[in-house]
Design an enzyme around this catalytic site. Structure first.
Site, PDB file in Angstrom:
ATOM      1  N   HIS A 264       0.873  -1.091  -0.254  1.00 28.33           N
ATOM      2  CA  HIS A 264      -0.131  -0.038   0.204  1.00 28.33           C
ATOM      3  C   HIS A 264       1.011   1.168  -0.083  1.00 28.33           C
ATOM      4  O   HIS A 264       1.637   1.735   0.930  1.00 28.33           O
ATOM      5  CB  HIS A 264      -0.704  -0.205   1.444  1.00 28.33           C
ATOM      6  CG  HIS A 264      -1.983   1.295   1.510  1.00 28.33           C
ATOM      7  ND1 HIS A 264      -3.170   0.953   1.635  1.00 28.33           N
ATOM      8  CD2 HIS A 264      -1.599   2.475   1.133  1.00 28.33           C
ATOM      9  CE1 HIS A 264      -3.747   2.356   1.516  1.00 28.33           C
ATOM     10  NE2 HIS A 264      -2.747   3.090   1.384  1.00 28.33           N
TER      11      HIS A 264
ATOM     12  N   HIS B 152       1.442   5.478  -1.673  1.00 28.04           N
ATOM     13  CA  HIS B 152       1.105   6.352  -2.519  1.00 28.04           C
ATOM     14  C   HIS B 152       2.381   6.973  -3.201  1.00 28.04           C
ATOM     15  O   HIS B 152       3.364   7.441  -2.409  1.00 28.04           O
ATOM     16  CB  HIS B 152       0.582   7.568  -1.585  1.00 28.04           C
ATOM     17  CG  HIS B 152      -0.812   7.015  -0.976  1.00 28.04           C
ATOM     18  ND1 HIS B 152      -1.828   7.462  -1.347  1.00 28.04           N
ATOM     19  CD2 HIS B 152      -0.735   6.361  -0.078  1.00 28.04           C
ATOM     20  CE1 HIS B 152      -2.978   6.829  -0.859  1.00 28.04           C
ATOM     21  NE2 HIS B 152      -2.304   6.121   0.452  1.00 28.04           N
ATOM     22  N   LEU B 153       2.292   7.050  -4.452  1.00 31.13           N
ATOM     23  CA  LEU B 153       3.572   7.596  -5.008  1.00 31.13           C
ATOM     24  C   LEU B 153       3.236   9.022  -5.707  1.00 31.13           C
ATOM     25  O   LEU B 153       4.131   9.658  -6.391  1.00 31.13           O
ATOM     26  CB  LEU B 153       4.030   6.774  -6.449  1.00 31.13           C
ATOM     27  CG  LEU B 153       4.802   5.387  -5.974  1.00 31.13           C
ATOM     28  CD1 LEU B 153       5.209   4.683  -7.221  1.00 31.13           C
ATOM     29  CD2 LEU B 153       5.906   5.822  -5.259  1.00 31.13           C
TER      30      LEU B 153
ATOM     31  N   LYS C 223      -9.494  -0.207  -5.767  1.00 37.43           N
ATOM     32  CA  LYS C 223      -9.329   0.286  -4.585  1.00 37.43           C
ATOM     33  C   LYS C 223     -10.618   0.819  -4.257  1.00 37.43           C
ATOM     34  O   LYS C 223     -10.896   1.599  -4.937  1.00 37.43           O
ATOM     35  CB  LYS C 223      -8.561   1.185  -4.253  1.00 37.43           C
ATOM     36  CG  LYS C 223      -8.381   2.168  -3.112  1.00 37.43           C
ATOM     37  CD  LYS C 223      -7.617   1.416  -1.931  1.00 37.43           C
ATOM     38  CE  LYS C 223      -7.934   2.227  -0.691  1.00 37.43           C
ATOM     39  NZ  LYS C 223      -6.619   2.364   0.232  1.00 37.43           N
TER      40      LYS C 223
ATOM     41  N   HIS D  98     -10.422   0.971   2.149  1.00 37.52           N
ATOM     42  CA  HIS D  98     -10.094   2.047   2.886  1.00 37.52           C
ATOM     43  C   HIS D  98     -11.134   2.012   3.949  1.00 37.52           C
ATOM     44  O   HIS D  98     -12.457   2.437   3.563  1.00 37.52           O
ATOM     45  CB  HIS D  98     -10.046   3.556   2.409  1.00 37.52           C
ATOM     46  CG  HIS D  98      -9.870   4.456   3.562  1.00 37.52           C
ATOM     47  ND1 HIS D  98      -8.533   4.977   3.531  1.00 37.52           N
ATOM     48  CD2 HIS D  98     -10.364   4.806   4.643  1.00 37.52           C
ATOM     49  CE1 HIS D  98      -8.665   5.857   4.632  1.00 37.52           C
ATOM     50  NE2 HIS D  98      -9.950   5.790   5.303  1.00 37.52           N
TER      51      HIS D  98
ATOM     52  N   HIS E 297      -4.451  -0.672   5.808  1.00 37.05           N
ATOM     53  CA  HIS E 297      -4.053   0.138   7.029  1.00 37.05           C
ATOM     54  C   HIS E 297      -4.896  -0.054   8.350  1.00 37.05           C
ATOM     55  O   HIS E 297      -5.473   0.774   8.761  1.00 37.05           O
ATOM     56  CB  HIS E 297      -3.759   1.693   6.584  1.00 37.05           C
ATOM     57  CG  HIS E 297      -5.054   2.166   5.797  1.00 37.05           C
ATOM     58  ND1 HIS E 297      -6.124   2.203   6.074  1.00 37.05           N
ATOM     59  CD2 HIS E 297      -4.656   2.993   4.724  1.00 37.05           C
ATOM     60  CE1 HIS E 297      -6.965   2.882   5.108  1.00 37.05           C
ATOM     61  NE2 HIS E 297      -6.205   3.347   4.319  1.00 37.05           N
TER      62      HIS E 297
ATOM     63  N   ASP F   9       1.624   2.716   3.445  1.00 39.80           N
ATOM     64  CA  ASP F   9       0.829   3.582   3.317  1.00 39.80           C
ATOM     65  C   ASP F   9       1.509   4.965   3.309  1.00 39.80           C
ATOM     66  O   ASP F   9       1.103   6.006   3.839  1.00 39.80           O
ATOM     67  CB  ASP F   9      -0.342   3.675   4.250  1.00 39.80           C
ATOM     68  CG  ASP F   9      -1.471   4.820   4.096  1.00 39.80           C
ATOM     69  OD1 ASP F   9      -1.554   5.198   2.958  1.00 39.80           O
ATOM     70  OD2 ASP F   9      -2.318   5.119   5.052  1.00 39.80           O
TER      71      ASP F   9
ATOM     72  N   HIS G 162       3.266  14.301   1.657  1.00 38.50           N
ATOM     73  CA  HIS G 162       2.242  15.697   1.451  1.00 38.50           C
ATOM     74  C   HIS G 162       3.596  16.615   1.577  1.00 38.50           C
ATOM     75  O   HIS G 162       4.423  16.485   2.411  1.00 38.50           O
ATOM     76  CB  HIS G 162       1.497  16.039   2.466  1.00 38.50           C
ATOM     77  CG  HIS G 162       0.207  15.163   2.057  1.00 38.50           C
ATOM     78  ND1 HIS G 162      -0.479  15.492   1.173  1.00 38.50           N
ATOM     79  CD2 HIS G 162      -0.075  13.983   2.598  1.00 38.50           C
ATOM     80  CE1 HIS G 162      -1.689  14.490   1.335  1.00 38.50           C
ATOM     81  NE2 HIS G 162      -1.503  13.666   2.192  1.00 38.50           N
TER      82      HIS G 162
HETATM   83  C1  NCD Z   1      -3.437   9.053   2.270  1.00 38.20           C
HETATM   84  C2  NCD Z   1      -3.066  10.125   1.294  1.00 38.20           C
HETATM   85  O1  NCD Z   1      -2.417  11.033   1.506  1.00 38.20           O
HETATM   86  O2  NCD Z   1      -3.185   9.889   0.075  1.00 38.20           O
HETATM   87  N1  NCD Z   1      -3.405   9.664   3.648  1.00 38.20           N
HETATM   88  C3  NCD Z   1      -3.425   8.854   4.698  1.00 38.20           C
HETATM   89  O3  NCD Z   1      -3.426   9.758   5.846  1.00 38.20           O
HETATM   90  N2  NCD Z   1      -3.098   7.776   4.847  1.00 38.20           N
HETATM   91  C4  NCD Z   1      -4.538   8.442   1.925  1.00 38.20           C
HETATM   92  C5  NCD Z   1      -5.076   7.076   2.574  1.00 38.20           C
HETATM   93  O4  NCD Z   1      -4.586   6.203   2.354  1.00 38.20           O
HETATM   94  O5  NCD Z   1      -6.084   7.288   3.356  1.00 38.20           O
HETATM   95 ZN    ZN Z   2      -3.156   5.164   1.771  1.00 34.93          ZN
END
Ligand code: NCD
Ligand code: ZN
Length: 346
Positions: free
Chosen positions: A14, A16-17, A100, A137, A175, A248, A252
């Site tokens: 899991h 996020h790229l 997803k 999720h 998660h 996960d 940001h």
């Molecule tokens: C994730 C994101 O920033 O894309 N944020 C997070 O807090 N995990 C989104 C997600 O997986 O819920």
């Molecule tokens: Zn996530």
């Protein structure tokens, strides 16, 4: 005492790229250690069709650091308009590995998610037929439900009914953050797995809220009280193959986190393996780190584990950067709050 640990190369189930300059900035932090990752589709706009997934995959491959050996495992973002035939074709061709499900409004960039679960019944049934897993999720978005209860309520109100109505659907609870979630997975009779993040094995809501609000510990699902964190540690280190690593890691920029309305997401790709080794060592379970990070995930997804290995060595505390610089701005690396003695040999 063990000072060296060799395991099969891990995967991140899991991740996020993002895209563009952020993608270019964070991708090397994953490819350094991980062979594959399930790539989340919550871009703006989201990755909803097979065409979107093919284009995003190309952008990821184009951003790979020279010499990197990394396979992005693509996902589609389930919407009420998702076409079962498009999902089936993308899965059959190997373009996507999973779909997803975001309840609309549950987290970062989830506005296009599902509100009426009856509208996705056809897609879910098709996925069950073809063996395409659904990554979930698991939080309700009902404003009446306290944010700390949203995972537990989701299990009763949404997840369990979906699983009962769609026999054979393979589901990953993403998660996991609660003892309730751990118990639900343990009680299930097949077809259910769960990812656990690095940070949820370490932090509790105290890290987020005691002594001043700490935006870099804010993520969704939000960290819970210690009893839940401890249940997650028990699940990850306990040898049950249904639990596996999904960091996960969700970058940001610092300004987006350190704001009056800070974004949810913790970035942990850089130091995840060092953090995990520390957690597993404390539990006397270093010999189970490989199962959690490198074996259980591929088994759930019916993929072979990686052939290559990595070696972690224990020594003086490792100094990781506090932030990594990306073309999109600085991104703070997860601070576990304790020294990290294990490092991956480079
Ligand atoms: C994730 C994101 O920033 O894309 N944020 C997070 O807090 N995990 C989104 C997600 O997986 O819920
Ligand atoms: Zn996530």
């Amino acid at each position: 005492m063990m000072n060296s640990l060799t395991i099969r190369r891990p995967d991140d189930w899991h991740l996020h790229l993002r895209d563009g300059a952020m993608l270019a900035g964070v991708l090397p932090e994953t490819t350094r250690h991980f062979a594959r990752a399930i790539v989340m589709p919550n871009l703006i706009p989201p990755v909803v069709t097979s065409q979107d997934a093919a284009a995003y995959r190309e952008r990821i491959l184009a951003a790979l650091p020279a010499g990197a050996d990394f396979t992005p495992l693509m996902t589609l973002y389930l919407t009420e308009e998702t076409d079962p035939a498009d999902v089936a074709a993308a899965h059959a061709s190997g373009l996507i590995t999973a779909v997803k499900l975001y309840p609309a409004g549950a987290t970062t960039n989830s506005a296009s998610g599902v509100t009426d679960f009856d509208k996705v019944r056809g897609v879910l049934e098709r996925m069950a037929e073809i063996g395409c897993p659904l990554c979930v999720h698991g939080e309700v978005v009902d404003p009446e439900i306290d944010i700390f209860d949203r995972e537990a309520v989701f299990i009763d109100r949404v997840l369990d009914p979906i699983r009962r109505a769609t026999p054979g659907l393979r589901v990953v609870m993403e998660h996991l953050t609660t003892a309730d979630g751990v118990q639900y997975v343990r009680d299930s009779d097949g077809g259910l797995g769960a990812t656990i993040t690095t940070h949820h094995l370490i932090i509790t809501r105290n890290h987020l809220l005691v002594g001043g609000i700490k935006p870099h510990y804010y993520c969704l699902p939000v960290a819970k009280r210690a009893r839940h964190r401890d249940a997650l540690v028990g699940a990850a280190t306990g040898g049950d193959a249904r639990f596996f690593l999904g960091t996960d890691s969700a970058p940001h920029t610092d300004p987006a986190k350190e704001s009056a309305c800070g974004c949810a997401g913790i970035f942990s790709s850089t130091n995840t393996l060092s953090c995990l080794a520390e957690v597993f060592e404390r539990e006397g379970a270093l010999d189970r780190l490989e199962a959690f990070a490198s074996l259980n995930g591929p088994a759930f997804y019916s993929l072979p584990p990686n052939e290559e290995t990595i070696t972690l060595t224990k020594g003086l505390p490792v100094a990781y950067p506090e932030t990594i610089e990306t073309g999109a701005g600085p991104v703070t690396v997860f601070d576990p709050g304790f020294p990290l003695h294990w490092a991956v040999d480079e």
